[in-house]
Enzyme design. Structure first.
Site, PDB file in Angstrom:
ATOM      1  N   CYS A  25       0.841  -1.187   0.000  1.00 37.86           N
ATOM      2  CA  CYS A  25       0.000   0.000   0.000  1.00 37.86           C
ATOM      3  C   CYS A  25       0.882   1.245   0.000  1.00 37.86           C
ATOM      4  O   CYS A  25       2.008   1.221   0.471  1.00 37.86           O
ATOM      5  CB  CYS A  25      -0.943   0.112   1.203  1.00 37.86           C
ATOM      6  SG  CYS A  25      -2.065  -1.270   1.366  1.00 37.86           S
ATOM      7  N   ARG A  64       3.411  -0.162  -5.265  1.00 38.10           N
ATOM      8  CA  ARG A  64       3.195  -0.725  -3.931  1.00 38.10           C
ATOM      9  C   ARG A  64       1.863  -1.457  -3.815  1.00 38.10           C
ATOM     10  O   ARG A  64       1.549  -2.049  -2.783  1.00 38.10           O
ATOM     11  CB  ARG A  64       3.240   0.395  -2.886  1.00 38.10           C
ATOM     12  CG  ARG A  64       4.518   1.187  -2.892  1.00 38.10           C
ATOM     13  CD  ARG A  64       4.458   2.305  -1.887  1.00 38.10           C
ATOM     14  NE  ARG A  64       4.376   1.775  -0.547  1.00 38.10           N
ATOM     15  CZ  ARG A  64       5.422   1.409   0.180  1.00 38.10           C
ATOM     16  NH1 ARG A  64       6.624   1.531  -0.310  1.00 38.10           N
ATOM     17  NH2 ARG A  64       5.267   0.923   1.385  1.00 38.10           N
ATOM     18  N   TRP A  79      -3.046  -2.548  -1.572  1.00 39.94           N
ATOM     19  CA  TRP A  79      -2.787  -3.947  -1.893  1.00 39.94           C
ATOM     20  C   TRP A  79      -3.494  -4.720  -0.788  1.00 39.94           C
ATOM     21  O   TRP A  79      -3.074  -4.707   0.366  1.00 39.94           O
ATOM     22  CB  TRP A  79      -1.288  -4.240  -1.886  1.00 39.94           C
ATOM     23  CG  TRP A  79      -0.935  -5.607  -2.380  1.00 39.94           C
ATOM     24  CD1 TRP A  79      -0.770  -5.992  -3.672  1.00 39.94           C
ATOM     25  CD2 TRP A  79      -0.699  -6.779  -1.585  1.00 39.94           C
ATOM     26  NE1 TRP A  79      -0.450  -7.326  -3.742  1.00 39.94           N
ATOM     27  CE2 TRP A  79      -0.395  -7.838  -2.473  1.00 39.94           C
ATOM     28  CE3 TRP A  79      -0.714  -7.043  -0.212  1.00 39.94           C
ATOM     29  CZ2 TRP A  79      -0.105  -9.131  -2.040  1.00 39.94           C
ATOM     30  CZ3 TRP A  79      -0.426  -8.327   0.221  1.00 39.94           C
ATOM     31  CH2 TRP A  79      -0.128  -9.359  -0.691  1.00 39.94           C
ATOM     32  N   ASN A 106      -0.930   2.298   5.909  1.00 36.51           N
ATOM     33  CA  ASN A 106      -0.125   1.263   5.268  1.00 36.51           C
ATOM     34  C   ASN A 106       0.397   0.360   6.375  1.00 36.51           C
ATOM     35  O   ASN A 106       0.977   0.846   7.342  1.00 36.51           O
ATOM     36  CB  ASN A 106       1.046   1.925   4.513  1.00 36.51           C
ATOM     37  CG  ASN A 106       2.071   0.918   4.051  1.00 36.51           C
ATOM     38  OD1 ASN A 106       1.737  -0.226   3.764  1.00 36.51           O
ATOM     39  ND2 ASN A 106       3.318   1.336   3.967  1.00 36.51           N
ATOM     40  N   GLY A 107       0.171  -0.939   6.267  1.00 33.46           N
ATOM     41  CA  GLY A 107       0.637  -1.871   7.296  1.00 33.46           C
ATOM     42  C   GLY A 107      -0.456  -2.845   7.679  1.00 33.46           C
ATOM     43  O   GLY A 107      -1.453  -2.979   6.956  1.00 33.46           O
ATOM     44  N   GLU A 112      15.388 -17.731 -11.867  1.00 39.01           N
ATOM     45  CA  GLU A 112      15.028 -16.313 -11.977  1.00 39.01           C
ATOM     46  C   GLU A 112      14.323 -16.026 -13.305  1.00 39.01           C
ATOM     47  O   GLU A 112      13.338 -15.291 -13.355  1.00 39.01           O
ATOM     48  CB  GLU A 112      16.292 -15.456 -11.800  1.00 39.01           C
ATOM     49  CG  GLU A 112      16.120 -13.969 -12.048  1.00 39.01           C
ATOM     50  CD  GLU A 112      15.046 -13.301 -11.194  1.00 39.01           C
ATOM     51  OE1 GLU A 112      14.564 -13.907 -10.229  1.00 39.01           O
ATOM     52  OE2 GLU A 112      14.656 -12.169 -11.536  1.00 39.01           O
ATOM     53  N   LYS A 116      10.541 -14.582 -13.745  1.00 36.77           N
ATOM     54  CA  LYS A 116      10.206 -13.390 -14.536  1.00 36.77           C
ATOM     55  C   LYS A 116       9.029 -13.688 -15.459  1.00 36.77           C
ATOM     56  O   LYS A 116       8.092 -12.917 -15.562  1.00 36.77           O
ATOM     57  CB  LYS A 116      11.394 -12.912 -15.383  1.00 36.77           C
ATOM     58  CG  LYS A 116      12.500 -12.214 -14.655  1.00 36.77           C
ATOM     59  CD  LYS A 116      12.197 -10.797 -14.243  1.00 36.77           C
ATOM     60  CE  LYS A 116      11.624 -10.699 -12.873  1.00 36.77           C
ATOM     61  NZ  LYS A 116      12.450 -10.860 -11.728  1.00 36.77           N
ATOM     62  N   GLU A 159       5.715 -14.121 -13.458  1.00 37.43           N
ATOM     63  CA  GLU A 159       5.102 -12.967 -12.798  1.00 37.43           C
ATOM     64  C   GLU A 159       4.535 -11.930 -13.759  1.00 37.43           C
ATOM     65  O   GLU A 159       3.590 -11.246 -13.411  1.00 37.43           O
ATOM     66  CB  GLU A 159       6.020 -12.350 -11.735  1.00 37.43           C
ATOM     67  CG  GLU A 159       7.273 -11.703 -12.203  1.00 37.43           C
ATOM     68  CD  GLU A 159       8.078 -11.104 -11.034  1.00 37.43           C
ATOM     69  OE1 GLU A 159       9.269 -10.946 -11.189  1.00 37.43           O
ATOM     70  OE2 GLU A 159       7.501 -10.795  -9.979  1.00 37.43           O
ATOM     71  N   HIS A 215      14.903 -36.959 -13.150  1.00 33.16           N
ATOM     72  CA  HIS A 215      14.410 -37.524 -11.892  1.00 33.16           C
ATOM     73  C   HIS A 215      12.934 -37.211 -11.668  1.00 33.16           C
ATOM     74  O   HIS A 215      12.453 -37.244 -10.532  1.00 33.16           O
ATOM     75  CB  HIS A 215      15.256 -37.008 -10.721  1.00 33.16           C
ATOM     76  CG  HIS A 215      16.685 -37.444 -10.807  1.00 33.16           C
ATOM     77  ND1 HIS A 215      17.083 -38.758 -10.600  1.00 33.16           N
ATOM     78  CD2 HIS A 215      17.806 -36.756 -11.147  1.00 33.16           C
ATOM     79  CE1 HIS A 215      18.387 -38.842 -10.776  1.00 33.16           C
ATOM     80  NE2 HIS A 215      18.854 -37.649 -11.118  1.00 33.16           N
ATOM     81  N   LYS A 265       5.507  -4.341  -5.315  1.00 34.07           N
ATOM     82  CA  LYS A 265       6.966  -4.269  -5.325  1.00 34.07           C
ATOM     83  C   LYS A 265       7.566  -4.489  -3.945  1.00 34.07           C
ATOM     84  O   LYS A 265       8.596  -5.115  -3.799  1.00 34.07           O
ATOM     85  CB  LYS A 265       7.410  -2.911  -5.867  1.00 34.07           C
ATOM     86  CG  LYS A 265       8.887  -2.793  -6.051  1.00 34.07           C
ATOM     87  CD  LYS A 265       9.221  -2.476  -7.483  1.00 34.07           C
ATOM     88  CE  LYS A 265      10.691  -2.558  -7.784  1.00 34.07           C
ATOM     89  NZ  LYS A 265      11.034  -3.790  -8.490  1.00 34.07           N
TER      90      LYS A 265
HETATM   91  C1  AGP Z   1      10.834  -9.768  -8.343  1.00 35.49           C
HETATM   92  O1  AGP Z   1      10.565  -9.664  -9.700  1.00 35.49           O
HETATM   93  C2  AGP Z   1       9.647  -9.965  -7.537  1.00 35.49           C
HETATM   94  N1  AGP Z   1       8.727  -8.910  -7.733  1.00 35.49           N
HETATM   95  C3  AGP Z   1       9.828 -10.427  -6.113  1.00 35.49           C
HETATM   96  O2  AGP Z   1      10.180 -11.757  -6.162  1.00 35.49           O
HETATM   97  C4  AGP Z   1      10.843  -9.695  -5.224  1.00 35.49           C
HETATM   98  O3  AGP Z   1      12.130  -9.976  -5.643  1.00 35.49           O
HETATM   99  C5  AGP Z   1      10.629 -10.167  -3.780  1.00 35.49           C
HETATM  100  O4  AGP Z   1       9.368  -9.770  -3.350  1.00 35.49           O
HETATM  101  C6  AGP Z   1      11.696  -9.706  -2.848  1.00 35.49           C
HETATM  102  O5  AGP Z   1      11.727  -8.322  -2.685  1.00 35.49           O
HETATM  103  P1  AGP Z   1      12.963  -7.652  -1.971  1.00 35.49           P
HETATM  104  O6  AGP Z   1      14.144  -7.892  -2.826  1.00 35.49           O
HETATM  105  O7  AGP Z   1      12.625  -6.204  -1.869  1.00 35.49           O
HETATM  106  O8  AGP Z   1      13.128  -8.291  -0.639  1.00 35.49           O
END
Ligand code: AGP
Length: 615
Positions: free
Chosen positions: A2, A27, A77, A103-104, A488, A492, A495, A511, A610
């Site tokens: 948020c 956010r 969020w 926020n929280g 990774e 990507k 997501e 396996h 984020k």
């Molecule tokens: C990355 O593309 C993601 N949005 C997510 O996995 C992110 O890396 C994760 O939430 C960790 O965030 P941070 O690095 O701020 O701890």
């Protein structure tokens, strides 16, 4: 997650709140709202869905909304309650005299709700935030003073919060409070700002005050007063904000993600600057405070991180173990915090994150601090909560990253981990890899040019992305140091395109996962010349024998082996050890162009945010 925003001054509050919220969309973005004060009235406008829905509502009411010079806003969020208009912030007390954004997470909201219900509070939403509005209003009933009401209320709240509150009877102020959630106060002339993060206010001011946990503040148009948890006035330093407004523009790119992918050569340059000067000189990490004697005594290193940062940590394990000879465990912070982890004063714990407030990683760092371990933080935000908890800092200097999908911050983290591995090697005086490290340093210095060469022509990557965009499932494979690259790259794709992609160590394919292979399951293989090259090639043969379509990402392929692959993306030549920094760019671009081709919301994928501020 948020985002919250507040404005008090002489300008049109609605415009500033909306502009601020647009920079906080990373956010969260499932609903939004603003409360605008004029005279002793407060008007609230809310909308579910993207911010554009709120903007449309405000546009139709501009005659009324443009009058207000004081307001608070929120982008949500959802944690408690569906992302509906009713659950959108701002929230009010029963008589609607007090209005609040938050926020929280309020952990004891059920308990507070029961108590407040006895006082006649009428609840309208499913949120924990609304309880805070009622609680502050209840305290206001006793004190008739918004500052005191906030001070009394926050003492009763368990959990994390950043609050902005306004009250009809005190029309010229915004009262704020913070605990374990970010809040920055932008200092202007005849106007002041409040925000969850700098991008929301950078357009208007370069001066800011960071509120500390347990502080409460009163913001008026000409003044900011801050009080500690005992109610004593305190003076917080006015800081110069590090970012330029330009850094949060798309600079002509269609999406922030694409812009940020293209910024990676500069990210490497900035990160190396002052740390790696020449291949013959030692790495300098100014804020890494562990003495060579203590480094020598380290018995283990633990890297705690989440998501993409966790994957960077996995690459880090590989290089630190190799060059520093210290065992490294890499663990998701969310797992690390709920078991009896073994860490002591001979343990170096590295927290790695791209945002400034990942709840799981903050908790992990707080826990381990009590065990006496040395804490080093790899961070893009030296002003963050974790940075303040740390004994050592490794700043990554990546600049602000707006797209929810982390790209350039991953690159910056990788580079920091390479630097750290070399630094530890040199501090320990290990001679074994001297020549190899000298070559690696030279290659790191040349890396920005290789990244630029890769990014100069992405037409082949775009072609591959388009060709495979209709597939519903992918398998990504690699071995050795690129295993994390496979994870990774698959993350990507998942997501931002919502396509199911899973990364495996190529040797693990046989396996179990190999059972899934057929012509509908493309396999993307990362193979770089080095110890595991031939092994990955064999794993590709196994996949091909099951009719899987094969995409190769490599720095080298012989004419003989080329026939194995349906499609090949070549990267500039790279050593195996540094190849993750180039291979990942191909995977980022494949994910980007598939998502873009499918018309997905690349910068703000569904259900994500984020900064993940909840455990
Ligand atoms: C990355 O593309 C993601 N949005 C997510 O996995 C992110 O890396 C994760 O939430 C960790 O965030 P941070 O690095 O701020 O701890």
């Amino acid at each position: 997650m948020c985002g919250i925003i507040g404005y008090i001054g002489d300008k049109c509050a609605a415009d500033i709140l909306i502009s601020g919220l647009s920079h906080l969309e990373y956010r969260g973005y499932d609903s939004s709202g603003v409360a605008l004060m004029h005279g002793n009235d407060i008007d609230i406008y809310k909308a579910s869905g993207k911010l554009i829905n709120l903007i449309e509502i405000l546009r139709t009411k501009s005659e009324v909304t443009s009058i207000s010079k004081i307001g608070i806003g929120h982008i949500r969020w959802a944690t408690h309650g569906l992302p509906t208009t009713t659950n959108a912030h701002p929230h009010t007390c029963t008589c609607k005299s007090l209005t609040l954004v938050h926020n929280g997470i309020i952990e004891n909201y059920q308990e507070l709700k029961e108590e407040l219900a006895k006082t006649g509070a009428v609840f309208r939403s499913e949120t924990d935030t609304e309880i805070a509005a009622h609680l502050i209003a209840y305290e206001y009933g006793k004190t008739q003073d918004l500052l005191h009401a906030m001070q009394n209320a926050v003492k009763k709240i368990k959990g994390a919060f950043a609050f902005c509150a306004i009250h009809k009877k005190e029309p010229n102020k915004i009262v704020v409070a913070k605990r374990n959630a970010p809040l920055v106060l932008g200092v202007g002339q005849g106007e002041n700002f409040i925000a969850s993060d700098i991008p929301a206010i950078i357009e208007y001011t370069k001066k800011a005050i960071y509120l500390s946990d347990y502080q409460v503040g009163v913001v008026t148009k000409d003044d900011i007063k801050i009080y500690d948890d005992m109610g004593n006035p305190v003076v917080n330093k006015v800081e110069h904000l590090p970012f330029e407004a330009m850094a949060i523009s798309k600079m002509g790119y269609k999406h922030f993600m694409l812009k940020e992918i293209h910024e990676q050569s500069d990210v490497v340059r900035n990160n190396l600057s002052g740390k790696l000067i020449d291949h013959n000189k030692k790495v300098i990490l100014e804020d890494f405070k562990l003495s060579p004697e203590k480094i020598d005594k380290l018995s283990r290193i633990q890297i705690v991180a989440c998501g993409t940062s966790l994957h960077a940590g996995m690459v880090g394990k590989y290089i630190i173990e190799k060059y520093a000879g210290i065992p490294v465990d890499v663990e998701a912070s969310s797992e690390y915090i709920y078991r009896d982890t073994i860490a002591d004063e001979k343990t170096l714990v590295i927290g790695n994150y791209q945002s400034d407030e990942t709840a799981d990683t903050i908790t992990a760092i707080k826990q381990v601090k009590e065990k006496g371990s040395h804490i080093a933080i790899i961070t893009n935000r030296t002003d963050s909560t974790m940075a303040r908890l740390a004994d050592s800092l490794i700043p990554v200097n990546a600049g602000i990253e707006v797209s929810v999908a982390a790209t350039k911050s991953y690159m910056a983290q990788l580079i920091s981990l390479y630097l750290l591995a070399i630094y530890l090697n040199e501090a320990k005086g290990i001679d074994k890899y001297k020549d190899e490290i000298s070559l690696l340093k030279q290659e790191m210095i040349e890396l920005p040019n290789k990244i630029e060469a890769l990014l100069e022509n992405t037409s082949e990557i775009q072609r591959v992305a388009k060709k495979y965009s209709s597939f519903k499932n992918f398998i990504y494979i690699a071995r050795g140091i690129n295993f994390a690259t496979a994870l990774e790259g698959a993350l990507k794709l998942k997501e931002i395109s919502y396509i199911n992609a899973t990364g495996y160590g190529a040797g693990e394919l046989k396996h179990g996962p190999i059972a899934m292979l057929d012509s509908d399951m493309p396999v993307l293989a990362i193979l770089n010349t080095g110890v595991v090259y031939d092994k990955v090639l064999s794993n590709c043969e196994e996949a091909k024998a099951r009719q899987a379509r094969l995409i190769g990402v490599t720095n080298y392929i012989s004419d003989k082996d080329r026939r194995l692959f349906d499609d090949l993306v070549m990267i500039p030549d790279a050593s195996d050890i540094l190849s993750p920094a180039l291979n990942i760019i191909v995977l980022q671009l494949i994910a980007y162009y598939i998502a873009e081709y499918l018309g997905k919301d690349v910068d703000q994928p569904r259900n994500l945010a984020k900064s993940v501020t909840v455990e």
